[in-house]
Enzyme design. Structure first.
Site, mmCIF file in Angstrom:
data_model
loop_
_atom_site.group_PDB
_atom_site.id
_atom_site.type_symbol
_atom_site.label_atom_id
_atom_site.label_comp_id
_atom_site.label_asym_id
_atom_site.label_seq_id
_atom_site.Cartn_x
_atom_site.Cartn_y
_atom_site.Cartn_z
ATOM 1 N N ASP A 124 0.828 -1.202 0.000
ATOM 2 C CA ASP A 124 0.000 0.000 0.000
ATOM 3 C C ASP A 124 0.865 1.256 0.000
ATOM 4 O O ASP A 124 2.030 1.223 0.409
ATOM 5 C CB ASP A 124 -0.885 0.038 1.259
ATOM 6 C CG ASP A 124 -1.920 -1.063 1.248
ATOM 7 O OD1 ASP A 124 -2.257 -1.553 0.150
ATOM 8 O OD2 ASP A 124 -2.375 -1.438 2.344
HETATM 9 N N1 URA Z 1 -1.402 -5.994 3.583
HETATM 10 C C1 URA Z 1 -1.846 -4.733 3.682
HETATM 11 O O1 URA Z 1 -2.877 -4.473 4.278
HETATM 12 N N2 URA Z 1 -1.114 -3.768 3.105
HETATM 13 C C2 URA Z 1 0.030 -3.991 2.453
HETATM 14 O O2 URA Z 1 0.644 -3.063 1.947
HETATM 15 C C3 URA Z 1 0.484 -5.321 2.357
HETATM 16 C C4 URA Z 1 -0.253 -6.309 2.935
#
Ligand code: URA
Length: 239
Positions: free
Chosen positions: A102
């Site tokens: 993310d």
């Molecule tokens: N899970 C998440 O919620 N965010 C990420 O960036 C990776 C795994």
């Protein structure tokens, strides 16, 4: 002779699955003629174009990147935000991230121009272990974390059992730091898993992918993967 979708994937433009979409939607031509069937095979003498741009085979390259927060895991962004590829100023190959972290997640991200390798690692059937460290709001305990080890339903589908370790708890602030190991790669998976047990994630980083760690790298830095590491990942994904 090789299948057209494989040749496109090998050129580092996209994955083989996406290449099939490109073909079916008429974006690909061979020797000047649009080809929409998937069975077509080509060799080195054929001129393959995607969106009118000739493709050429790039040497496959593989990198391990320490992604900072505030950067998107894509090759371009319509809102003009910084992307992970912007950090690779001295890499000329058309690399793309293998899976995603993310925007506000930091940590280990692999990038490559090898579409097959990306498919292998991200295919739900053979995803490798990924280790995350999450700072969560609330006090983590064996009891409230247990559902993670059983599998919980997020987005209407049960997650595979995960492993966890409570690294620390600040009772005054009511925050815990928990290490979580999962092998799936669903959208916002870690955040959703913690959210669903009432421990919303405030900070998230991925510290391990298969056997790979961020050792020796600072935020924003990358290094090429060693041959040995590439082979190890292939083996892990196949098992
Ligand atoms: N899970 C998440 O919620 N965010 C990420 O960036 C990776 C795994």
């Amino acid at each position: 002779m090789e299948r057209l979708q494989k040749v496109i994937a090998n050129a580092g433009i996209t994955s083989r699955r996406k290449a099939e979409e490109y073909i079916q939607t008429g974006r690909v031509s061979v020797n000047g003629k649009v080809v929409r069937e998937l069975g077509v095979k080509v060799d080195g003498n054929d001129k393959v174009e995607v969106d009118g741009v000739p493709i050429y085979k790039e040497e496959p390259v593989y990198y391990l990147f320490y992604k900072p927060r505030g950067v998107i895991s894509a090759v371009s962004d319509d809102k003009n935000r910084k992307t992970v590829v912007d950090y690779f100023t001295d890499v000329s190959e058309r690399i793309f991230p293998i899976g995603r972290l993310d925007y506000d997640t930091s940590g280990l991200l692999l990038l490559t121009n090898d579409g097959d390798f990306m498919n292998l690692l991200t295919h739900p059937k053979h995803e490798v272990d990924k280790v995350y460290v999450a700072k969560v709001k609330g006090v983590a305990t064996k009891e409230n974390l247990r559902p993670l080890t059983k599998g919980i339903v997020i987005d209407k589908k049960k997650t595979a059992p995960a492993r966890y370790e409570i690294l620390s708890t600040d009772f005054e602030k009511g925050m815990s730091v928990v290490k979580l190991t999962i092998h799936e790669g669903r959208n916002h998976q870690v955040k959703k898993m913690f959210e669903s047990i009432g421990l919303p994630v405030r900070k998230l980083m991925r510290e391990q992918y298969g056997d790979l760690t961020l050792a020796g790298l600072r935020v924003g830095q990358y290094r090429p993967l060693l041959k040995k590491e590439i082979n190890q990942l292939r083996n892990l994904a196949k098992n």
